[in-house]
Motif scaffolding. Structure first.
Motif, PDB file in Angstrom:
ATOM      1  N   LYS A   1       0.837  -1.206   0.000  1.00 13.52           N
ATOM      2  CA  LYS A   1       0.000   0.000   0.000  1.00 13.52           C
ATOM      3  C   LYS A   1       0.865   1.247   0.000  1.00 13.52           C
ATOM      4  N   ARG A   2       1.929   1.238   0.781  1.00 19.03           N
ATOM      5  CA  ARG A   2       2.818   2.400   0.817  1.00 19.03           C
ATOM      6  C   ARG A   2       3.471   2.649  -0.540  1.00 19.03           C
TER       7      ARG A   2
ATOM      8  N   GLU B   1       2.264   1.693  -3.498  1.00 17.06           N
ATOM      9  CA  GLU B   1       1.212   2.155  -4.401  1.00 17.06           C
ATOM     10  C   GLU B   1       0.881   3.624  -4.161  1.00 17.06           C
ATOM     11  N   ASP B   2       0.803   4.024  -2.890  1.00 20.90           N
ATOM     12  CA  ASP B   2       0.525   5.424  -2.563  1.00 20.90           C
ATOM     13  C   ASP B   2       1.637   6.341  -3.056  1.00 20.90           C
TER      14      ASP B   2
END
Length: 76
Positions: free
Chosen positions: A61-62, A64-65
């Motif tokens: 997620k990090r 992708e962000d």
């Protein structure tokens, strides 16, 4: 496996959970334990694997962000 074991595992970082999971797998592969001990160890391994997956999902997620943020900045 009791709630205090799960609470302890929830505090593990990725590397600690992974290393302990490797040890659990080795112990299970060696055999020689009675069924109850094997099941308890297997349950701990499942909890450790889940903890590793949580860390990996967070890392994913990090990334992708960060990529989304960079793409948004590039578009401006």
């Amino acid at each position: 496996m009791n709630d205090s074991d799960l609470a302890e595992i929830a505090t593990f970082g990725y590397e600690r959970a992974r290393d302990e999971l490797v040890n659990v797998v080795k112990m299970l592969e060696q055999g020689g334990m009675d069924l109850d001990d094997s099941l308890t160890l297997w349950e701990r391994g499942e909890a450790l694997a889940t903890r590793c997956e949580e860390h990996l999902a967070g890392a994913r997620k990090r990334v992708e962000d960060a990529l989304s943020h960079r793409e948004a900045a590039d578009e401006q």
